[in-house]
Design a protein around this motif. Sequence first.
Motif, PDB file in Angstrom:
ATOM      1  N   GLN A 110      18.789  87.335  43.158  1.00 31.35           N
ATOM      2  CA  GLN A 110      18.375  88.523  43.902  1.00 31.35           C
ATOM      3  C   GLN A 110      17.050  88.252  44.607  1.00 31.35           C
ATOM      4  OE1 GLN A 110      18.199  91.506  40.816  1.00 31.35           O
ATOM      5  NE2 GLN A 110      20.406  91.829  40.839  1.00 31.35           N
ATOM      6  N   GLY A 111      17.109  88.133  45.927  1.00 32.43           N
ATOM      7  CA  GLY A 111      15.908  87.893  46.716  1.00 32.43           C
ATOM      8  C   GLY A 111      15.165  89.182  47.009  1.00 32.43           C
ATOM      9  N   ASN A 112      13.834  89.117  46.925  1.00 32.89           N
ATOM     10  CA  ASN A 112      12.986  90.290  47.137  1.00 32.89           C
ATOM     11  C   ASN A 112      11.780  89.912  47.989  1.00 32.89           C
ATOM     12  OD1 ASN A 112      14.053  92.430  45.000  1.00 32.89           O
ATOM     13  ND2 ASN A 112      14.103  90.419  44.036  1.00 32.89           N
ATOM     14  N   GLY A 126      14.235  88.004  52.032  1.00 29.21           N
ATOM     15  CA  GLY A 126      14.771  88.004  50.662  1.00 29.21           C
ATOM     16  C   GLY A 126      16.023  87.138  50.557  1.00 29.21           C
ATOM     17  N   GLN A 127      16.874  87.181  51.595  1.00 33.18           N
ATOM     18  CA  GLN A 127      18.083  86.352  51.595  1.00 33.18           C
ATOM     19  C   GLN A 127      17.728  84.871  51.690  1.00 33.18           C
ATOM     20  OE1 GLN A 127      21.278  87.646  51.137  1.00 33.18           O
ATOM     21  NE2 GLN A 127      21.722  85.474  50.795  1.00 33.18           N
ATOM     22  N   LYS A 128      16.767  84.523  52.533  1.00 34.61           N
ATOM     23  CA  LYS A 128      16.330  83.126  52.642  1.00 34.61           C
ATOM     24  C   LYS A 128      15.768  82.625  51.313  1.00 34.61           C
ATOM     25  CE  LYS A 128      15.271  83.172  57.585  1.00 34.61           C
ATOM     26  NZ  LYS A 128      14.215  83.085  58.601  1.00 34.61           N
ATOM     27  N   ARG A 129      15.045  83.456  50.612  1.00 37.34           N
ATOM     28  CA  ARG A 129      14.488  83.081  49.309  1.00 37.34           C
ATOM     29  C   ARG A 129      15.607  82.842  48.291  1.00 37.34           C
ATOM     30  NH1 ARG A 129       9.384  87.335  49.603  1.00 37.34           N
ATOM     31  NH2 ARG A 129       8.054  85.916  50.821  1.00 37.34           N
ATOM     32  N   ALA A 130      16.561  83.753  48.233  1.00 33.79           N
ATOM     33  CA  ALA A 130      17.681  83.585  47.303  1.00 33.79           C
ATOM     34  C   ALA A 130      18.488  82.340  47.647  1.00 33.79           C
ATOM     35  CB  ALA A 130      18.566  84.830  47.321  1.00 33.79           C
ATOM     36  N   ASP A 131      18.723  82.103  48.946  1.00 30.59           N
ATOM     37  CA  ASP A 131      19.471  80.914  49.373  1.00 30.59           C
ATOM     38  C   ASP A 131      18.722  79.629  49.043  1.00 30.59           C
ATOM     39  OD1 ASP A 131      21.544  82.501  50.331  1.00 30.59           O
ATOM     40  OD2 ASP A 131      20.857  82.430  52.424  1.00 30.59           O
ATOM     41  N   GLU A 144      28.124  75.403  42.519  1.00 29.76           N
ATOM     42  CA  GLU A 144      27.880  76.245  43.700  1.00 29.76           C
ATOM     43  C   GLU A 144      28.790  77.465  43.762  1.00 29.76           C
ATOM     44  OE1 GLU A 144      27.318  75.529  48.499  1.00 29.76           O
ATOM     45  OE2 GLU A 144      28.234  73.974  47.277  1.00 29.76           O
ATOM     46  N   ASP A 145      30.029  77.307  43.327  1.00 22.50           N
ATOM     47  CA  ASP A 145      31.001  78.386  43.456  1.00 22.50           C
ATOM     48  C   ASP A 145      30.764  79.547  42.482  1.00 22.50           C
ATOM     49  OD1 ASP A 145      31.726  76.734  41.302  1.00 22.50           O
ATOM     50  OD2 ASP A 145      33.842  77.275  41.467  1.00 22.50           O
ATOM     51  N   ARG A 146      29.839  79.373  41.548  1.00 24.34           N
ATOM     52  CA  ARG A 146      29.556  80.454  40.599  1.00 24.34           C
ATOM     53  C   ARG A 146      28.164  81.059  40.801  1.00 24.34           C
ATOM     54  NH1 ARG A 146      30.892  76.867  36.196  1.00 24.34           N
ATOM     55  NH2 ARG A 146      29.140  77.779  35.104  1.00 24.34           N
ATOM     56  N   ILE A 147      27.567  80.780  41.958  1.00 23.96           N
ATOM     57  CA  ILE A 147      26.253  81.342  42.270  1.00 23.96           C
ATOM     58  C   ILE A 147      26.376  82.209  43.512  1.00 23.96           C
ATOM     59  CG2 ILE A 147      23.849  80.853  42.818  1.00 23.96           C
ATOM     60  CD1 ILE A 147      24.227  78.101  41.503  1.00 23.96           C
ATOM     61  N   GLU A 148      25.955  83.437  43.385  1.00 23.70           N
ATOM     62  CA  GLU A 148      25.979  84.398  44.488  1.00 23.70           C
ATOM     63  C   GLU A 148      24.540  84.769  44.834  1.00 23.70           C
ATOM     64  OE1 GLU A 148      27.292  89.069  44.990  1.00 23.70           O
ATOM     65  OE2 GLU A 148      28.384  87.821  43.562  1.00 23.70           O
ATOM     66  N   THR A 149      24.288  85.033  46.096  1.00 24.66           N
ATOM     67  CA  THR A 149      22.952  85.472  46.508  1.00 24.66           C
ATOM     68  C   THR A 149      23.031  86.845  47.151  1.00 24.66           C
ATOM     69  OG1 THR A 149      23.133  84.395  48.663  1.00 24.66           O
ATOM     70  CG2 THR A 149      22.128  83.105  46.876  1.00 24.66           C
ATOM     71  N   ILE A 150      21.965  87.598  46.957  1.00 21.71           N
ATOM     72  CA  ILE A 150      21.872  88.929  47.549  1.00 21.71           C
ATOM     73  C   ILE A 150      20.393  89.195  47.839  1.00 21.71           C
ATOM     74  CG2 ILE A 150      21.692  90.085  45.320  1.00 21.71           C
ATOM     75  CD1 ILE A 150      23.331  92.395  46.555  1.00 21.71           C
ATOM     76  N   SER A 151      20.134  90.002  48.838  1.00 21.70           N
ATOM     77  CA  SER A 151      18.761  90.365  49.157  1.00 21.70           C
ATOM     78  C   SER A 151      18.570  91.863  49.014  1.00 21.70           C
ATOM     79  CB  SER A 151      18.415  89.952  50.592  1.00 21.70           C
ATOM     80  OG  SER A 151      17.109  90.394  50.912  1.00 21.70           O
TER      81      SER A 151
END
Length: 181
Positions: A110-112, A126-131, A144-151
């Motif tokens: 979770q990017g913040n 926030g998305q760039k940080r999570a990525d 990789e397939d079990r990691i999700e990102t959200i901002s």
Amino acid sequence: MRFSFIALASVATLLAACSSRPPLTAQAPAASAVAPQKTASASAQGNSVNQAQLDAEKLAAQVRQQRADLNASQVLFDFDDYRVKSDYTDMLQKQAQFMKAQGIDKLVLQGNSDERGGAEYNLALGQKRADAVRKALVLLGAPEDRIETISFGKEKPKATCHEESCWSQNRRVDFVHSDKH
């Protein structure tokens, strides 16, 4: 007649001998000798099952504790930046190892951002940080397939004062491990 009487007596004796049972005292030791063996075997098997169940519960509790510890982790960022600092290498290595070891776990990053700047800009940051954290984890071997990102951008502040001490806590990526898909 005498022959008939002897034959009849012999047949009666033979029938009586065939129909009699051995005394109970002769059977009792044999039965009691077998019963403890069955009981001991069943008890040992029951103890083995109970121990396996206790071991599985202990392991599950350890995994839950590891997951909780890892969920308490975060990566902090400098103002207007999304580069992951080398200070976080050890923590990210632990995150990646856990993901590899727990084949069913999913991770949401979770990017913040802090409150400064517009909503769209902070969502993108926030998305760039999570990525960036996801990329670091994948490089360390996390699946990789079990990691999700959200901002969440600036919508989920950890601290609410309007100064650098709070803003620095809000520029972060949070880890949310889950064993549910």
